[in-house]
Design a protein around this motif. Sequence first.
Motif, PDB file in Angstrom:
ATOM      1  N   THR A 119      -2.153  -4.035  -1.150  1.00 24.93           N
ATOM      2  CA  THR A 119      -3.831  -3.400  -2.095  1.00 24.93           C
ATOM      3  C   THR A 119      -3.713  -3.935  -3.213  1.00 24.93           C
TER       4      THR A 119
ATOM      5  N   TYR B  84       0.626  -1.086  -0.032  1.00 21.87           N
ATOM      6  CA  TYR B  84       0.022   0.438   0.293  1.00 21.87           C
ATOM      7  C   TYR B  84       0.926   1.157   0.144  1.00 21.87           C
ATOM      8  N   GLN B  85       0.552   2.331  -0.915  1.00 20.45           N
ATOM      9  CA  GLN B  85       1.333   3.329  -0.619  1.00 20.45           C
ATOM     10  C   GLN B  85      -0.149   4.986  -0.909  1.00 20.45           C
ATOM     11  N   ALA B  86       0.762   5.780  -0.218  1.00 21.28           N
ATOM     12  CA  ALA B  86      -0.177   7.251   0.299  1.00 21.28           C
ATOM     13  C   ALA B  86      -0.841   7.359  -0.626  1.00 21.28           C
ATOM     14  N   GLY B  87      -2.641   7.491  -0.714  1.00 19.83           N
ATOM     15  CA  GLY B  87      -3.239   7.773  -2.018  1.00 19.83           C
ATOM     16  C   GLY B  87      -3.600   6.667  -2.308  1.00 19.83           C
ATOM     17  N   ASP B  88      -3.422   5.897  -2.707  1.00 16.51           N
ATOM     18  CA  ASP B  88      -4.476   4.304  -2.601  1.00 16.51           C
ATOM     19  C   ASP B  88      -5.925   4.488  -1.907  1.00 16.51           C
TER      20      ASP B  88
END
Length: 313
Positions: free
Chosen positions: A82, A60-64
């Motif tokens: 994600t 998971y990455q920021a903004g997903d």
Amino acid sequence: MVTLPSQPGVRTQLGELIEMRHRVREVQIFSTPGRRSPLIGLHHSKLRGRGVDFDQVRVYQAGDDVRTIDWRVTARTQEPHTKLFHEERERPIFIMVEQSHRLFFGSGLVFKSVLAAQAAALIGWAALEHNDRVGGLVFGDNEHHEIKPRRSKQSLLQLLNRLVRANQALHSEAQSDRDAFGQALRRAREVLRPGSLVIVLCDERALTDSSEQQLSLLARHTDLVLLPLSDPLDHALPAAGLLNFTERGAQLELDTHDSDLRQAYRSLAEAREARWQRLAQKLGVPLLPLTTQDELIEQLRGYLHALRPRKPQ
């Protein structure tokens, strides 16, 4: 159909719309194996799995979108992961294109009706090259013609032929059904299956309370791309003195030297633009207004470039 004499920019011909297939490579409307269209992913997130296929899982990455978190993998690895999705192949693409008397006008490069036809043809050829099923609905002042989406050149040619017939029949004195756009949208809701991609090409002035409601209902089960069409004279009156307008026996005289009149006219146009923007934001769909003032390919290329995600520095 009686073919009228060629009038470049005023009326379209079938050969012209067929030739649009040679311009598909000039602008990336749909994804290719090596390149991803910026239109894809802007409006799939609210109903994940509609029109998209599962691709892979990553950290998971920021903004997903939190709704795409794979909780099983997250629980197993103790690190948020994600799901990633890619555009579904062979999805139905339904091109709704207006050919009414209000589009039979233009002060720019072409009439609005011709711009709508060219855009529909370009998108249709791009979809066919992308291996999608293509169909659509041509609607005008008092009738509409529906083409069922199929993955065949014959289906697209049938749509283009209907489009040319409607275009050739346009004239400024046509009696119009004020809710033609709303009726066309209701028909689309009846025949389209969930996950379809609906391209809407209509006059900027077509957005009413009824059609806005129908677009909102259609967006629940399909993906939309909105392309309202306008002409420079839809947005601003020139200071040209007294102008006389006649329609079906009614006459109107305007003094375009009146600055208050020109400002009121401009304010109405700004309100129409703002309404489209609010609707697109509410539905989470791309909005690509087209104008007769500029060349079609350049307009689309500019929009897609602006939508393309920026690479991190």
